[in-house]
Design a protein around this motif. Sequence first.
Motif, PDB file in Angstrom:
ATOM      1  N   UNK A 284      68.130  42.194 106.520  1.00 11.76           N
ATOM      2  CA  UNK A 284      68.169  42.431 104.896  1.00 11.76           C
ATOM      3  C   UNK A 284      67.514  42.150 103.794  1.00 11.76           C
ATOM      4  N   UNK A 285      66.159  42.646 104.336  1.00 18.73           N
ATOM      5  CA  UNK A 285      65.088  43.088 103.268  1.00 18.73           C
ATOM      6  C   UNK A 285      64.664  44.011 102.780  1.00 18.73           C
ATOM      7  N   UNK A 286      64.971  44.812 104.361  1.00 18.24           N
ATOM      8  CA  UNK A 286      64.465  46.423 104.042  1.00 18.24           C
ATOM      9  C   UNK A 286      65.734  47.533 104.334  1.00 18.24           C
ATOM     10  N   UNK A 287      66.958  46.906 104.809  1.00 22.00           N
ATOM     11  CA  UNK A 287      67.848  47.777 105.025  1.00 22.00           C
ATOM     12  C   UNK A 287      69.208  47.730 103.781  1.00 22.00           C
ATOM     13  N   UNK A 288      69.532  46.524 103.493  1.00 21.54           N
ATOM     14  CA  UNK A 288      70.641  46.063 102.882  1.00 21.54           C
ATOM     15  C   UNK A 288      70.382  44.947 102.329  1.00 21.54           C
TER      16      UNK A 288
END
Length: 300
Positions: free
Chosen positions: A100-104
Amino acid sequence: MLPEEPVRPTPVDGQESGLPRCPRHPERETGVSCARCGRPVCPECMVPASVGFQCPDCVRGAAERQPRQRTAFGGILALGDGALVTKVLIGLNLLVFLLTEYVSRQWQVRLGLVSWAPLPGLRFGMADGPQEWYRLVTAMFVHGGLLHIATNMFSLWVLGPQLERVLGRVRFLGLYLVAGIAGNALSFLLSPPHAQLFTVGASGAIFGLLGATAVLFRVNRVPMQPVIALLVVNLVITFSLSSMIDWRAHVGGLVAGTVIGAGMMYAPRAHRNLVQGLTAAAVLAVSLGLVLLGMARLPG
């Protein structure tokens, strides 16, 4: 060291000795039989017993019939890692955080406890109906920033292993999940009906562990000052930063964890499983009632 194979009669004119053969090694003759079932056992299969030898099948069967050791509160005693569930929960939280923070970042909205009903007939997230109530669970694994997940995972690592060892893995996991659901349900109920609520984090479940830890200290007659001090500090921080922290989820998780902890640790031995199961089910049912009340108060 394997016992020596019994001396067999020397075959005459190429004839076999007539001794029985080991069921596991048909090419081997033996004059020794299992003291429990009477089947032949060769030196490789012999397991020393108090009297004679036993075959591997009987030894394994006896081990399976032995009652499994249990914790003081009825959980199955883990033979390996006593903090396995805690580690798995931390791993899942970290995995979802990376997603949730770095992918999407869109997954924060898809998994978080979003409740939005700004206008009559216009609803989003939890307010949209039962098909969105999965957020009561998924929101426990979503975090908003490094500091948020670091503090929650540190608290989970401090509180989790002790409770997991005394309750057993299944009861500990049930406590964690139901307390988290209860915290999110109270958050949904008490949120302003015309405002957007976005709640994420494992704090409700962790406050549930804190409440259960207080019950554990009480049951074991351990001085309560440390856990009370920790609880007071956390509540002061919660209400001091109420604009940033969802106090509703914290309070709901704390109350649920205390109730479930009491049900698990004070349950009478004769009806322990029943009382423990009913306590968790009752808290879960109340949580569902809170969600239904929250739905009823939303504009139609």
